[in-house]
Motif scaffolding. Sequence first.
Motif, PDB file in Angstrom:
ATOM      1  N   GLU A 181       0.817  -1.222   0.000  1.00  0.00           N
ATOM      2  CA  GLU A 181       0.000   0.000   0.000  1.00  0.00           C
ATOM      3  C   GLU A 181       0.842   1.260   0.000  1.00  0.00           C
ATOM      4  OE1 GLU A 181      -2.469  -2.383   3.178  1.00  0.00           O
ATOM      5  OE2 GLU A 181      -0.407  -2.408   2.483  1.00  0.00           O
ATOM      6  N   LEU A 182       2.022   1.207   0.605  1.00  0.00           N
ATOM      7  CA  LEU A 182       2.862   2.398   0.722  1.00  0.00           C
ATOM      8  C   LEU A 182       4.119   2.326  -0.143  1.00  0.00           C
ATOM      9  CD1 LEU A 182       2.563   3.128   4.555  1.00  0.00           C
ATOM     10  CD2 LEU A 182       1.189   4.020   2.668  1.00  0.00           C
ATOM     11  N   ARG A 183       4.144   1.400  -1.088  1.00  0.00           N
ATOM     12  CA  ARG A 183       5.316   1.303  -1.960  1.00  0.00           C
ATOM     13  C   ARG A 183       5.532   2.640  -2.673  1.00  0.00           C
ATOM     14  NH1 ARG A 183       5.520  -3.771  -4.116  1.00  0.00           N
ATOM     15  NH2 ARG A 183       6.961  -4.116  -2.433  1.00  0.00           N
ATOM     16  N   GLY A 184       6.771   3.114  -2.623  1.00  0.00           N
ATOM     17  CA  GLY A 184       7.115   4.379  -3.252  1.00  0.00           C
ATOM     18  C   GLY A 184       6.867   5.598  -2.374  1.00  0.00           C
ATOM     19  N   ARG A 185       6.272   5.407  -1.201  1.00  0.00           N
ATOM     20  CA  ARG A 185       6.008   6.530  -0.288  1.00  0.00           C
ATOM     21  C   ARG A 185       7.202   6.731   0.632  1.00  0.00           C
ATOM     22  NH1 ARG A 185       0.191   7.412  -0.168  1.00  0.00           N
ATOM     23  NH2 ARG A 185      -0.348   6.843  -2.300  1.00  0.00           N
ATOM     24  N   ARG A 186       7.516   7.990   0.870  1.00  0.00           N
ATOM     25  CA  ARG A 186       8.620   8.363   1.759  1.00  0.00           C
ATOM     26  C   ARG A 186       8.024   8.897   3.059  1.00  0.00           C
ATOM     27  NH1 ARG A 186      10.378  12.843  -1.811  1.00  0.00           N
ATOM     28  NH2 ARG A 186       8.133  12.781  -1.971  1.00  0.00           N
ATOM     29  N   VAL A 187       8.336   8.224   4.153  1.00  0.00           N
ATOM     30  CA  VAL A 187       7.802   8.591   5.458  1.00  0.00           C
ATOM     31  C   VAL A 187       8.937   9.069   6.354  1.00  0.00           C
ATOM     32  CG1 VAL A 187       6.604   7.760   7.524  1.00  0.00           C
ATOM     33  CG2 VAL A 187       5.903   6.938   5.255  1.00  0.00           C
ATOM     34  N   ALA A 188       8.749  10.237   6.946  1.00  0.00           N
ATOM     35  CA  ALA A 188       9.709  10.758   7.919  1.00  0.00           C
ATOM     36  C   ALA A 188       9.206  10.451   9.326  1.00  0.00           C
ATOM     37  CB  ALA A 188       9.859  12.270   7.756  1.00  0.00           C
ATOM     38  N   ILE A 189      10.124  10.090  10.196  1.00  0.00           N
ATOM     39  CA  ILE A 189       9.840  10.022  11.626  1.00  0.00           C
ATOM     40  C   ILE A 189      10.738  11.062  12.272  1.00  0.00           C
ATOM     41  CG2 ILE A 189       9.901   8.654  13.735  1.00  0.00           C
ATOM     42  CD1 ILE A 189       9.513   6.152  12.052  1.00  0.00           C
ATOM     43  N   LEU A 190      10.124  11.995  12.992  1.00  0.00           N
ATOM     44  CA  LEU A 190      10.883  13.039  13.678  1.00  0.00           C
ATOM     45  C   LEU A 190      10.945  12.696  15.158  1.00  0.00           C
ATOM     46  CD1 LEU A 190      12.338  15.756  13.799  1.00  0.00           C
ATOM     47  CD2 LEU A 190      10.070  16.868  13.895  1.00  0.00           C
ATOM     48  N   ALA A 191      12.164  12.512  15.672  1.00  0.00           N
ATOM     49  CA  ALA A 191      12.345  12.129  17.077  1.00  0.00           C
ATOM     50  C   ALA A 191      13.717  12.572  17.550  1.00  0.00           C
ATOM     51  CB  ALA A 191      12.199  10.618  17.239  1.00  0.00           C
ATOM     52  N   THR A 192      13.867  12.621  18.863  1.00  0.00           N
ATOM     53  CA  THR A 192      15.152  12.920  19.471  1.00  0.00           C
ATOM     54  C   THR A 192      15.295  12.064  20.731  1.00  0.00           C
ATOM     55  OG1 THR A 192      16.687  14.696  20.077  1.00  0.00           O
ATOM     56  CG2 THR A 192      14.400  14.921  20.859  1.00  0.00           C
ATOM     57  N   ASP A 193      16.332  12.346  21.506  1.00  0.00           N
ATOM     58  CA  ASP A 193      16.579  11.580  22.724  1.00  0.00           C
ATOM     59  C   ASP A 193      15.326  11.560  23.601  1.00  0.00           C
ATOM     60  OD1 ASP A 193      19.377  11.026  22.218  1.00  0.00           O
ATOM     61  OD2 ASP A 193      19.719  13.155  22.597  1.00  0.00           O
ATOM     62  N   GLY A 194      15.057  10.395  24.191  1.00  0.00           N
ATOM     63  CA  GLY A 194      13.908  10.250  25.058  1.00  0.00           C
ATOM     64  C   GLY A 194      12.672   9.706  24.369  1.00  0.00           C
ATOM     65  N   VAL A 195      12.792   9.404  23.072  1.00  0.00           N
ATOM     66  CA  VAL A 195      11.650   8.826  22.362  1.00  0.00           C
ATOM     67  C   VAL A 195      11.265   7.504  23.006  1.00  0.00           C
ATOM     68  CG1 VAL A 195      13.062   7.621  20.616  1.00  0.00           C
ATOM     69  CG2 VAL A 195      10.715   8.287  20.070  1.00  0.00           C
ATOM     70  N   GLU A 196       9.960   7.276  23.129  1.00  0.00           N
ATOM     71  CA  GLU A 196       9.480   6.000  23.662  1.00  0.00           C
ATOM     72  C   GLU A 196       9.757   4.930  22.613  1.00  0.00           C
ATOM     73  OE1 GLU A 196       7.949   3.276  26.248  1.00  0.00           O
ATOM     74  OE2 GLU A 196       8.304   5.383  26.698  1.00  0.00           O
ATOM     75  N   GLN A 197      10.567   3.928  22.964  1.00  0.00           N
ATOM     76  CA  GLN A 197      11.062   2.968  21.989  1.00  0.00           C
ATOM     77  C   GLN A 197       9.946   2.287  21.198  1.00  0.00           C
ATOM     78  OE1 GLN A 197      14.525   0.762  22.985  1.00  0.00           O
ATOM     79  NE2 GLN A 197      14.046  -0.919  21.596  1.00  0.00           N
ATOM     80  N   VAL A 198       8.920   1.763  21.866  1.00  0.00           N
ATOM     81  CA  VAL A 198       7.863   1.059  21.130  1.00  0.00           C
ATOM     82  C   VAL A 198       7.071   2.004  20.232  1.00  0.00           C
ATOM     83  CG1 VAL A 198       7.635  -0.836  22.774  1.00  0.00           C
ATOM     84  CG2 VAL A 198       6.157   1.181  23.005  1.00  0.00           C
ATOM     85  N   GLU A 199       6.996   3.268  20.609  1.00  0.00           N
ATOM     86  CA  GLU A 199       6.261   4.243  19.801  1.00  0.00           C
ATOM     87  C   GLU A 199       7.067   4.683  18.581  1.00  0.00           C
ATOM     88  OE1 GLU A 199       4.972   7.375  22.390  1.00  0.00           O
ATOM     89  OE2 GLU A 199       3.801   6.000  23.622  1.00  0.00           O
ATOM     90  N   TYR A 200       8.346   4.397  18.581  1.00  0.00           N
ATOM     91  CA  TYR A 200       9.190   4.598  17.400  1.00  0.00           C
ATOM     92  C   TYR A 200       9.182   3.326  16.541  1.00  0.00           C
ATOM     93  CZ  TYR A 200      13.335   4.731  14.481  1.00  0.00           C
ATOM     94  OH  TYR A 200      14.191   4.648  13.413  1.00  0.00           O
TER      95      TYR A 200
END
Length: 187
Positions: free
Chosen positions: A4-23
């Motif tokens: 469904e997302l082939r060819g789509r570029r997804v950014a995840i914006l995070a820094t120190d302290g990100v909840e691991q499972v939520e990343y």
Amino acid sequence: MSDELRGRRVAILATDGVEQVEYEQPRQAVEDAGAQVTLLSIHTGEIQAMNADIDKGDTFRVDQLVSEVSPDDFDALILPGGTVNPDGLRADADAVGFVRDFVNSGKPVGSICHGPWTLVEADVVRGRTLTSFPSIRTDIRNAGGHVVDQEVVRDDGLVTSRNPDDLPAFGAALVEEFAAGRARART
């Protein structure tokens, strides 16, 4: 694996302290659907994830600085939580500007738990319906957002969830919204 997302570029914006499972879990959900994912941050190197804001988790390599990219470079954005992560992002002008421009572009955005703090700082929740971790709901209301207590809330391309218990539903909603593409551009 689906496409469904082939060819789509997804950014995840995070820094120190990100909840691991939520990343990790939202990333896995969109990658399993064929998306190419880029981890953006406010500093180079690695970010330190946390487990329940108490124990250090894994570290994750940053792909690019948020200051070096544009919303034009991506099709969708994910903002994971953890208490420290969005607090650090909302203090960074480049991160806040990127989030503001991304939401205003009309591209889909997903945010979970404390992640909407960055949306509040970017002044993009006014008139929107969303959910979050209970402790930041007053901030959302004060920024003009309408808060509901539901597993997943969708509002014109904005997908939000409350906490890690909602991750399966959040991941499925991200794939659906990101596959649908653009929401209305906001001004």
